[in-house]
Design an enzyme around this catalytic site. Structure first.
Site, mmCIF file in Angstrom:
data_model
loop_
_atom_site.group_PDB
_atom_site.id
_atom_site.type_symbol
_atom_site.label_atom_id
_atom_site.label_comp_id
_atom_site.label_asym_id
_atom_site.label_seq_id
_atom_site.Cartn_x
_atom_site.Cartn_y
_atom_site.Cartn_z
ATOM 1 N N ASN A 173 -16.757 -23.512 4.286
ATOM 2 C CA ASN A 173 -15.643 -23.070 5.131
ATOM 3 C C ASN A 173 -15.107 -24.239 5.934
ATOM 4 O O ASN A 173 -15.836 -25.176 6.247
ATOM 5 C CB ASN A 173 -16.114 -21.958 6.082
ATOM 6 C CG ASN A 173 -14.961 -21.310 6.833
ATOM 7 O OD1 ASN A 173 -13.937 -20.998 6.221
ATOM 8 N ND2 ASN A 173 -15.109 -21.117 8.127
ATOM 9 N N ASP B 214 -12.851 -2.339 0.470
ATOM 10 C CA ASP B 214 -12.612 -3.684 -0.091
ATOM 11 C C ASP B 214 -13.803 -4.086 -0.955
ATOM 12 O O ASP B 214 -13.655 -4.774 -1.967
ATOM 13 C CB ASP B 214 -12.467 -4.729 1.022
ATOM 14 C CG ASP B 214 -11.127 -4.648 1.732
ATOM 15 O OD1 ASP B 214 -10.159 -4.166 1.124
ATOM 16 O OD2 ASP B 214 -11.054 -5.067 2.902
ATOM 17 N N SER C 5 0.809 -1.230 0.000
ATOM 18 C CA SER C 5 0.000 0.000 0.000
ATOM 19 C C SER C 5 0.838 1.275 0.000
ATOM 20 O O SER C 5 0.512 2.214 -0.733
ATOM 21 C CB SER C 5 -0.970 -0.017 1.174
ATOM 22 O OG SER C 5 -1.893 -1.071 1.002
ATOM 23 N N GLY D 156 -13.266 -11.996 7.507
ATOM 24 C CA GLY D 156 -13.582 -10.625 7.111
ATOM 25 C C GLY D 156 -13.745 -10.464 5.603
ATOM 26 O O GLY D 156 -14.679 -9.795 5.142
ATOM 27 N N THR E 48 -5.759 -3.002 8.398
ATOM 28 C CA THR E 48 -5.669 -4.327 7.801
ATOM 29 C C THR E 48 -5.609 -5.404 8.871
ATOM 30 O O THR E 48 -5.822 -5.115 10.061
ATOM 31 C CB THR E 48 -4.500 -4.369 6.774
ATOM 32 O OG1 THR E 48 -4.575 -5.591 6.048
ATOM 33 C CG2 THR E 48 -3.138 -4.229 7.421
ATOM 34 N N GLY F 143 -6.256 -11.481 -6.908
ATOM 35 C CA GLY F 143 -6.594 -10.434 -5.947
ATOM 36 C C GLY F 143 -5.993 -9.068 -6.242
ATOM 37 O O GLY F 143 -6.261 -8.109 -5.520
ATOM 38 N N ALA G 255 -15.069 -17.717 5.707
ATOM 39 C CA ALA G 255 -16.092 -17.056 6.521
ATOM 40 C C ALA G 255 -15.467 -15.988 7.416
ATOM 41 O O ALA G 255 -16.016 -15.632 8.447
ATOM 42 C CB ALA G 255 -16.836 -18.095 7.356
ATOM 43 N N LYS H 189 -9.595 -5.381 11.277
ATOM 44 C CA LYS H 189 -10.734 -4.844 10.515
ATOM 45 C C LYS H 189 -12.060 -4.902 11.279
ATOM 46 O O LYS H 189 -12.924 -4.054 11.069
ATOM 47 C CB LYS H 189 -10.878 -5.572 9.174
ATOM 48 C CG LYS H 189 -9.812 -5.192 8.162
ATOM 49 C CD LYS H 189 -10.023 -5.874 6.830
ATOM 50 C CE LYS H 189 -8.843 -5.620 5.921
ATOM 51 N NZ LYS H 189 -8.990 -6.258 4.607
#
Ligand code: ATR
Length: 266
Positions: free
Chosen positions: A148, A101, A16, A128, A61, A233, A126, A65
């Protein structure tokens, strides 16, 4: 100068700062994006740090979160719906949280040519990231299935967002889109597939939120089976960064500039 930052733990590998500092430079804004690592014990001090140093905005992050939510004066509807904040804005000392996001997830899903309203979608995970996907897709009218490792967590998500839980052993190749929202396949984490390949068919689109490596085990398996619509991603990371930068500065940053900064080798 405009000071922005990221907090979380660990921040060693975050890309970032590179992306945001390149965007500041490109936009001609005198600004700096810095790392402010925080452990779980230190997180409650972050609001004071933001105010003391007049930080205009901060990304949050892993692993904070969810935990950051009670520390903020205001939380947007999207972030509250997802139960996760990744972006804080500081307006005269009043801190508000939102979730960019979700904009990244939406952009990737749209880029794959998927219209949620008409789609049957499998979310793997399952945590964030999965919550963000489930919140967006359920509000956009998709039929959601969740699988999950820990089934109880999948059940919670399914109840909250109106989906069905499917145990890994029962997964059938009937999905328009499969989204991996677990770290399975991330380099240095677990070099494994998050689901058996029997759930893939050539007609399924696959979105793996993992961005390192670019060709994840899931994307490689999908390609080998003739899947044409795949996404990693990277776009999600770039889109969430763009959305956060725009909130803080009022300027929409150049995608090519942020992408080049993301790809730069350290
Ligand atoms: P994030 O905020 O990135 O979503 P998280 O909240 O820690 O991170 O959630 C991680 C998700 O990935 C969880 O669904 C986790 O499964 P559990 O609920 O069983 O913990 C899943 N996960 C983590 N490691 C995994 C692995 N090696 N294989 C499959 N699933 C994994």
């Amino acid at each position: 100068p405009v000071v922005t930052a990221i907090t979380g733990w660990p921040l060693t590998h975050t890309r970032s700062p590179k992306m945001h500092n390149a965007a500041f430079h490109d936009a001609g804004i005198k600004g700096r994006y810095v790392k402010i690592p925080s452990s779980t014990d230190e997180l409650p001090l972050i609001p004071e740090v933001i105010r003391c140093y007049s930080i205009a905005g901060m990304n949050v992050t892993i692993p904070h979160k969810q935990a950051v939510i009670p520390l903020l004066a205001e939380v947007s509807k999207t972030a509250r719906g997802a139960g996760a904040v990744n972006t804080i804005c500081n307006r005269n000392g009043k801190l508000s949280g939102t979730n960019t996001d979700i904009a990244g997830i939406a952009a990737t899903v749209t880029g794959l040519g998927i219209v949620p309203r008409n789609a049957k979608i499998l979310i793997i995970g399952a945590g964030g990231a999965a919550r963000g996907a489930a919140a967006y897709l359920s509000s956009a009218g998709a039929e959601i299935h969740i699988t999950n490792r820990t089934e109880a967590k999948a059940k919670e998500l399914a109840e909250e967002f109106g989906g069905a839980v499917v145990p890994a052993a029962d997964l059938a190749p009937t999905y328009d889109l499969i989204i991996n929202a677990t770290p399975a396949g991330m380099s240095g984490f677990a070099d494994t597939l998050p689901v058996p390949t029997s759930v893939l068919s050539s007609k399924t689109a696959v979105f793996d939120m993992v961005y390192e490596p670019e060709n994840t085990p899931l994307l490689a398996a999908a390609c080998a089976l003739g899947v044409r619509k795949t996404a990693g991603g990277k776009q999600m990371l770039i889109e969430q960064a763009k959305a956060s930068f725009a909130l803080w500065t009022g300027v929409i940053p150049n995608t090519a500039v942020m992408t080049a900064a993301f790809e730069e080798q350290t």
